[in-house]
Write a protein that holds these residues in place. Structure first.
Motif, PDB file in Angstrom:
ATOM      1  N   TYR A  64       8.118  53.049 -28.511  1.00  0.00           N
ATOM      2  CA  TYR A  64       7.794  52.079 -30.054  1.00  0.00           C
ATOM      3  C   TYR A  64       7.433  51.215 -28.722  1.00  0.00           C
ATOM      4  O   TYR A  64       7.656  50.929 -27.546  1.00  0.00           O
ATOM      5  CB  TYR A  64       9.179  52.035 -30.193  1.00  0.00           C
ATOM      6  CG  TYR A  64       9.086  51.212 -31.266  1.00  0.00           C
ATOM      7  CD1 TYR A  64       8.296  51.884 -32.811  1.00  0.00           C
ATOM      8  CD2 TYR A  64       9.876  50.087 -31.703  1.00  0.00           C
ATOM      9  CE1 TYR A  64       8.517  51.029 -33.502  1.00  0.00           C
ATOM     10  CE2 TYR A  64       9.439  48.902 -32.715  1.00  0.00           C
ATOM     11  CZ  TYR A  64       8.900  49.810 -33.944  1.00  0.00           C
ATOM     12  OH  TYR A  64       8.563  48.728 -34.911  1.00  0.00           O
ATOM     13  N   THR A 121       4.182  51.254 -35.147  1.00  0.00           N
ATOM     14  CA  THR A 121       2.998  52.481 -35.032  1.00  0.00           C
ATOM     15  C   THR A 121       2.392  53.271 -36.068  1.00  0.00           C
ATOM     16  O   THR A 121       1.860  53.372 -35.563  1.00  0.00           O
ATOM     17  CB  THR A 121       4.053  52.953 -33.514  1.00  0.00           C
ATOM     18  OG1 THR A 121       5.540  53.663 -34.086  1.00  0.00           O
ATOM     19  CG2 THR A 121       5.009  52.597 -32.436  1.00  0.00           C
ATOM     20  N   SER A 127      14.689  52.655 -30.751  1.00  0.00           N
ATOM     21  CA  SER A 127      13.790  53.228 -30.436  1.00  0.00           C
ATOM     22  C   SER A 127      14.361  55.021 -30.489  1.00  0.00           C
ATOM     23  O   SER A 127      15.308  55.022 -29.826  1.00  0.00           O
ATOM     24  CB  SER A 127      13.474  53.300 -29.145  1.00  0.00           C
ATOM     25  OG  SER A 127      12.904  54.300 -28.409  1.00  0.00           O
ATOM     26  N   SER A 181      11.028  48.204 -36.487  1.00  0.00           N
ATOM     27  CA  SER A 181      11.385  46.799 -36.220  1.00  0.00           C
ATOM     28  C   SER A 181      12.204  46.489 -37.680  1.00  0.00           C
ATOM     29  O   SER A 181      12.054  46.065 -38.799  1.00  0.00           O
ATOM     30  CB  SER A 181      10.399  45.951 -35.406  1.00  0.00           C
ATOM     31  OG  SER A 181      10.104  46.464 -34.405  1.00  0.00           O
ATOM     32  N   ARG A 218      12.701  54.532 -36.361  1.00  0.00           N
ATOM     33  CA  ARG A 218      12.347  54.101 -35.175  1.00  0.00           C
ATOM     34  C   ARG A 218      11.566  53.162 -35.963  1.00  0.00           C
ATOM     35  O   ARG A 218      11.366  53.296 -37.190  1.00  0.00           O
ATOM     36  CB  ARG A 218      11.127  54.687 -34.369  1.00  0.00           C
ATOM     37  CG  ARG A 218      10.234  54.817 -34.980  1.00  0.00           C
ATOM     38  CD  ARG A 218       9.122  55.472 -33.741  1.00  0.00           C
ATOM     39  NE  ARG A 218       7.975  56.203 -34.319  1.00  0.00           N
ATOM     40  CZ  ARG A 218       6.840  56.640 -33.529  1.00  0.00           C
ATOM     41  NH1 ARG A 218       7.100  56.696 -31.674  1.00  0.00           N
ATOM     42  NH2 ARG A 218       5.657  57.120 -33.968  1.00  0.00           N
ATOM     43  N   ASP A 244       6.564  46.157 -29.810  1.00  0.00           N
ATOM     44  CA  ASP A 244       6.013  45.529 -31.245  1.00  0.00           C
ATOM     45  C   ASP A 244       6.357  44.038 -30.696  1.00  0.00           C
ATOM     46  O   ASP A 244       6.561  44.040 -29.370  1.00  0.00           O
ATOM     47  CB  ASP A 244       7.337  45.529 -31.680  1.00  0.00           C
ATOM     48  CG  ASP A 244       7.054  44.486 -33.330  1.00  0.00           C
ATOM     49  OD1 ASP A 244       5.623  44.129 -33.276  1.00  0.00           O
ATOM     50  OD2 ASP A 244       7.544  44.521 -34.594  1.00  0.00           O
ATOM     51  N   TYR A 255      14.922  46.097 -32.181  1.00  0.00           N
ATOM     52  CA  TYR A 255      13.977  47.450 -32.086  1.00  0.00           C
ATOM     53  C   TYR A 255      14.406  49.067 -31.309  1.00  0.00           C
ATOM     54  O   TYR A 255      15.516  48.670 -30.791  1.00  0.00           O
ATOM     55  CB  TYR A 255      12.936  47.177 -30.987  1.00  0.00           C
ATOM     56  CG  TYR A 255      11.722  46.350 -30.662  1.00  0.00           C
ATOM     57  CD1 TYR A 255      11.874  45.596 -32.356  1.00  0.00           C
ATOM     58  CD2 TYR A 255      11.525  45.610 -29.860  1.00  0.00           C
ATOM     59  CE1 TYR A 255      11.046  44.038 -32.097  1.00  0.00           C
ATOM     60  CE2 TYR A 255      11.328  44.690 -29.713  1.00  0.00           C
ATOM     61  CZ  TYR A 255      10.381  44.264 -31.173  1.00  0.00           C
ATOM     62  OH  TYR A 255       9.312  42.940 -30.976  1.00  0.00           O
ATOM     63  N   ASP A 261       7.976  50.180 -39.077  1.00  0.00           N
ATOM     64  CA  ASP A 261       7.706  51.072 -37.833  1.00  0.00           C
ATOM     65  C   ASP A 261       5.647  50.264 -37.482  1.00  0.00           C
ATOM     66  O   ASP A 261       5.067  51.163 -38.161  1.00  0.00           O
ATOM     67  CB  ASP A 261       7.150  52.494 -38.276  1.00  0.00           C
ATOM     68  CG  ASP A 261       6.829  52.852 -37.227  1.00  0.00           C
ATOM     69  OD1 ASP A 261       6.969  52.435 -36.051  1.00  0.00           O
ATOM     70  OD2 ASP A 261       7.103  54.376 -37.087  1.00  0.00           O
ATOM     71  N   SER A 265       6.132  60.092 -34.589  1.00  0.00           N
ATOM     72  CA  SER A 265       7.633  60.649 -35.132  1.00  0.00           C
ATOM     73  C   SER A 265       7.285  61.784 -35.138  1.00  0.00           C
ATOM     74  O   SER A 265       7.146  62.304 -36.049  1.00  0.00           O
ATOM     75  CB  SER A 265       7.674  59.208 -36.532  1.00  0.00           C
ATOM     76  OG  SER A 265       8.599  59.897 -36.830  1.00  0.00           O
ATOM     77  N   LYS A 314       7.675  47.234 -24.685  1.00  0.00           N
ATOM     78  CA  LYS A 314       7.352  48.229 -25.426  1.00  0.00           C
ATOM     79  C   LYS A 314       8.171  49.740 -24.346  1.00  0.00           C
ATOM     80  O   LYS A 314       8.737  49.228 -23.188  1.00  0.00           O
ATOM     81  CB  LYS A 314       5.898  48.990 -24.184  1.00  0.00           C
ATOM     82  CG  LYS A 314       4.941  48.524 -24.449  1.00  0.00           C
ATOM     83  CD  LYS A 314       3.439  48.491 -24.239  1.00  0.00           C
ATOM     84  CE  LYS A 314       2.104  48.314 -24.509  1.00  0.00           C
ATOM     85  NZ  LYS A 314       0.877  48.595 -23.947  1.00  0.00           N
ATOM     86  N   ILE A 374       0.289  56.037 -28.001  1.00  0.00           N
ATOM     87  CA  ILE A 374       2.267  56.469 -29.312  1.00  0.00           C
ATOM     88  C   ILE A 374       2.425  57.560 -29.358  1.00  0.00           C
ATOM     89  O   ILE A 374       1.743  58.536 -29.952  1.00  0.00           O
ATOM     90  CB  ILE A 374       1.641  55.046 -29.952  1.00  0.00           C
ATOM     91  CG1 ILE A 374       1.330  53.937 -29.426  1.00  0.00           C
ATOM     92  CG2 ILE A 374       3.126  55.424 -31.203  1.00  0.00           C
ATOM     93  CD1 ILE A 374       1.766  52.679 -30.857  1.00  0.00           C
TER      94      ILE A 374
END
Length: 756
Positions: free
Chosen positions: A471, A655, A458, A617, A615, A473, A456, A653, A609, A587, A606
């Motif tokens: 971020y 988000t 961030s 996964s 950012r 997931d 991850y 991503d 960006s 988170k 959230i």
């Protein structure tokens, strides 16, 4: 007896009864007057240091008794501080309702007391001179205070509760000349005078005296919008002498005080004829009066002879009162001798490129050399002739000595500049080279194997401008989080990693390894330090923490990170590996430092960006690069993070529901395994993308890239390992450092043959 005579007899009897009643009343008043003038106690002269009471014989109807821990009624909320303005007072200490006297009076009070509804003592005419000069007489359970025969009325009476006498903070300020303030940050009421500062909180039986938490004899409280505090605790802390007069229920306070002389002599070590003596004046007046004159004895700027000297000071206040003398004895030492400086080299002359060994032979009579400064003490010289080398040493008292010697270099060459640096530059240090020579080396393409760990990253928004989720997931198994953020808000923030068990069964989550750095104003500094600490945690071979989560339960990971407030413009970096045995949601959250994470979490959104930083996964965040063939006999290199030879990993991503690429592969852990490294091989790192400052693990040993400073450009390199006279296996672990530039090359090249 006639009717007339009977009436006359009754009238005379009534008159006789009235006269009999008047006589004892007059006698009692006369006796009370005598008591006022004959039963006066003297002020005790004891010090109030330690805040011990100045009186004896106190009872439960008068002054406060030490140890009474009263819980008051009708006060403010427990632990809540009270603003000093809550008692309705206005500027100059005058109550806004006008009940404490003439509103035009500068001290907010007068002899008259029109319209007040507060209790009043019947003893308005008190002669304070019977107790001495500059005396304040306070009547218990009354709002009457008499200062130098002038009567004043406080808004609230002096109230006795459970043996503790209370006065309003405004009363302290008006009658005793204290300064009043309120700390909005700590919610404390503050009174000051001279060198004394007292801090109160409502419903607390503790107050701070010059920053030291001290217990009072009773708890402060709020009464009719007036903040009440124990009277004698305040007097003790302010070092004001007082006494309790039992038969009149009076508190007698000595208002006057002499100034206090005090000073500090600097520096600590004084040498005859050499050291200038400086005094730091710390004199003060307990009542806040100005000090207008100073009388020094024995003070000199320089003392010509060694020995002991007494320095004394008296100070005069604006009322013409002198302090007691304050004295300090100083020890003047004999003149300080400068250190003796010298150095030697292991030879009298050297070839070009020959290692020079310097030995510092300096010494000091006190063995107190504090600073050593070399000039031009190069490990080798590459031009013939005489080269001047200087050594300067300084002792702890500031005296220094220096020496310059010549180093002779012949016309012969032992090693070239490039050869010498390969052999003698210490591991983790920087040496110059021709950056194009690295690109001329053979590029090796190692065998690549991926490890099953999800990264991850961030890193967007890199600059945090509002509270929210950076971020999120969810995954089961191994997870690595790289976060690197700057606080772009105007207030402090904190960063949090919150994990939630989103499965239907218990889940165990472990923090396996972690490295954090910051807060700092320097991004490269936090990127390097976090990578160093991350690699150091591998050597500890243990789990940092482990906890079991019930289904739908949330918990905080890395709480020590979240305890640090990040100030505006500061940066924080973290590398951390986690392992969960069930489906977990992670988170990464930014939140104002004053807010509670668990209260705010359900409402956080959230953060969008910034469109620049990355950012997302990314699977396969562990890479093993294995080289089986022999390396080092000819110069070769391995390229990391160029997005060509070493492909960038792709991700998602969650988000924004977009595909993302991890350019530079930041957060990826590389394990470079060199199965066969030739004898006498130098392994080094060369940064190709610009400035670089990070860390690397070589055979389990952490090495700074570099140890000090940065690799500024492609024309610099850092040695990380040298093999010996036999073939070796070398394993290198590397992760790109946040805020540094990729790619980098790990190169292997033969060391020059040894020459003598």
């Amino acid at each position: 007896m006639s009717h007339f005579r009977w009436k006359r007899t009754i009238a005379m009897a009534l008159v006789a009864l009235q006269c009999a009643a008047v006589i004892p009343v007059a006698s009692a008043l006369e006796q009370r007057e005598m008591n006022d003038t004959t039963q006066v106690q003297t002020f005790e002269s004891q010090s109030v240091d330690g805040y011990q009471s100045s009186m004896d014989g106190q009872d439960s109807n008068g002054m406060e008794q030490t140890g009474n821990n009263e819980t008051t009624e009708g006060g403010a909320t427990n632990g809540e501080a009270v603003d000093p303005n809550v008692d309705g007072s206005t500027d100059a200490g005058q109550p806004s309702d006008g009940t404490s006297g003439d509103p035009n009076a500068t001290d907010g009070s007068t002899i008259e007391n029109p319209g007040t509804t507060e209790p009043k003592s019947v003893e308005h005419n008190i002669d304070t001179t019977i107790y001495g000069s500059d005396v304040l007489v306070i009547l218990a359970n009354s709002n009457v205070m008499v200062h130098n025969n002038v009567t004043h009325y406080s808004k609230e009476p002096i109230t006795v509760k459970k043996g503790v006498s209370y006065i309003s903070v405004r009363g302290l300020v008006d009658r005793f000349g204290f300064q009043l303030d309120f700390d909005n940050t700590t919610k404390e009421t503050i009174i000051k005078q001279g060198d004394r500062e007292l801090r109160y909180k409502s419903n607390s039986d503790f107050y701070q005296v010059n920053g030291e938490l001290t217990k009072m004899s009773g708890a402060s409280y709020l009464q009719k919008n007036t903040f009440m505090v124990p009277l004698t605790s305040a007097l003790q802390a302010m070092q004001m002498k007082y006494k309790w007069e039992q038969h009149t229920k009076r508190i007698i306070v000595q208002m006057s005080a002499a100034p206090v002389a005090k000073f500090k002599v600097k520096p600590e070590h004084i040498f005859a004829g050499q050291t200038e003596v400086v005094v730091e004046n710390q004199s003060f007046h307990p009542r806040g009066l100005q000090i207008i004159d100073y009388e020094w004895t024995g003070l000199e700027s320089f003392y010509s002879d060694a020995g002991q000297y007494v320095i004394s000071l008296r100070v005069l206040d604006e009322k013409g009162v002198w302090s007691e003398p304050y004295s300090v004895t100083i020890n003047v030492q004999p003149p300080n001798m400068p250190p003796v400086v010298d150095f030697t080299t292991n030879k009298s002359q050297y070839k070009m490129g020959e290692l020079i060994e310097y030995s510092n032979e300096s010494y000091d009579d006190e063995d107190a050399i504090d600073k050593v400064e070399w000039t031009n003490n190069k490990q080798a010289f590459f031009t013939p002739g005489e080269h001047q080398v200087t050594l300067k040493v300084t002792d702890k008292h500031g005296l220094s000595a220096e020496i310059t010697k010549s180093v002779t270099i012949t016309n012969e060459t032992l090693y070239t500049f490039e050869e010498f640096n390969k052999i003698y530059t210490q591991v983790g240090h920087v040496y110059p080279l021709d950056g194009s020579s690295i690109l001329g080396m053979k590029e090796i393409l190692p065998q690549l194997r991926h490890g099953q760990r999800t990264l991850y990253r961030s890193n967007s928004p890199e600059s945090i401008v509002q509270d929210g989720i950076l971020y999120k997931d969810h995954i089961a198994g191994g997870t690595r989080i790289l976060l690197h953020h700057k606080n772009a808000k105007s207030t402090d923030i904190k960063l949090y990693v919150v994990v939630k068990n989103v499965s239907d069964e218990d889940a165990v989550v472990r923090v396996e390894r972690a490295g954090t750095a910051g807060p700092s104003l320097h991004p490269q500094q936090t990127g390097k330090a976090a990578a160093q600490r991350y690699f150091q945690s591998f050597r500890e071979h243990g789990i940092i923490s482990e906890q079991t989560l019930k289904p739908k339960q949330s918990a905080l990971l890395m709480p020590e990170m979240s305890s640090r407030a990040i100030k505006p413009q500061q940066v924080f970096t973290m590398y951390a590996d986690f392992l969960g045995d069930n489906n977990l949601e992670y988170k990464i959250i930014a939140l104002d430092a004053s807010k509670d994470i668990w209260k705010e979490l359900p409402n956080l959104q959230i953060l969008p960006s910034d469109g620049t930083h990355i950012r997302g996964s990314f699977n396969n965040a562990d890479r093993t690069l294995t080289v089986s063939e022999l390396v080092g006999e000819e110069s070769s290199r391995i390229v990391i993070g160029d997005n060509k030879s070493d492909k960038k990993i792709g991700g998602w991503d969650t988000t924004s529901n977009k595909d993302v690429d991890n350019a530079g592969n930041y957060g990826v852990l590389y394990r470079v395994v060199l199965d066969r490294v030739a004898p006498n091989t130098l392994i080094g790192v060369n940064a190709r993308g610009g400035q670089y400052s990070g860390s690397i693990l070589v055979n389990g040993q952490e090495v700074g890239l570099p140890i000090n400073g940065i690799l500024k450009n492609k024309d610099e390199a850092t040695p990380i390992y040298r093999t010996g006279d036999r073939e070796e296996k070398v394993e290198i672990w590397f992760t790109p450092a946040a805020a540094s530039n990729m790619p980098v090359n790990i190169f292997m090249t033969q060391l020059p043959p040894k020459r003598t």
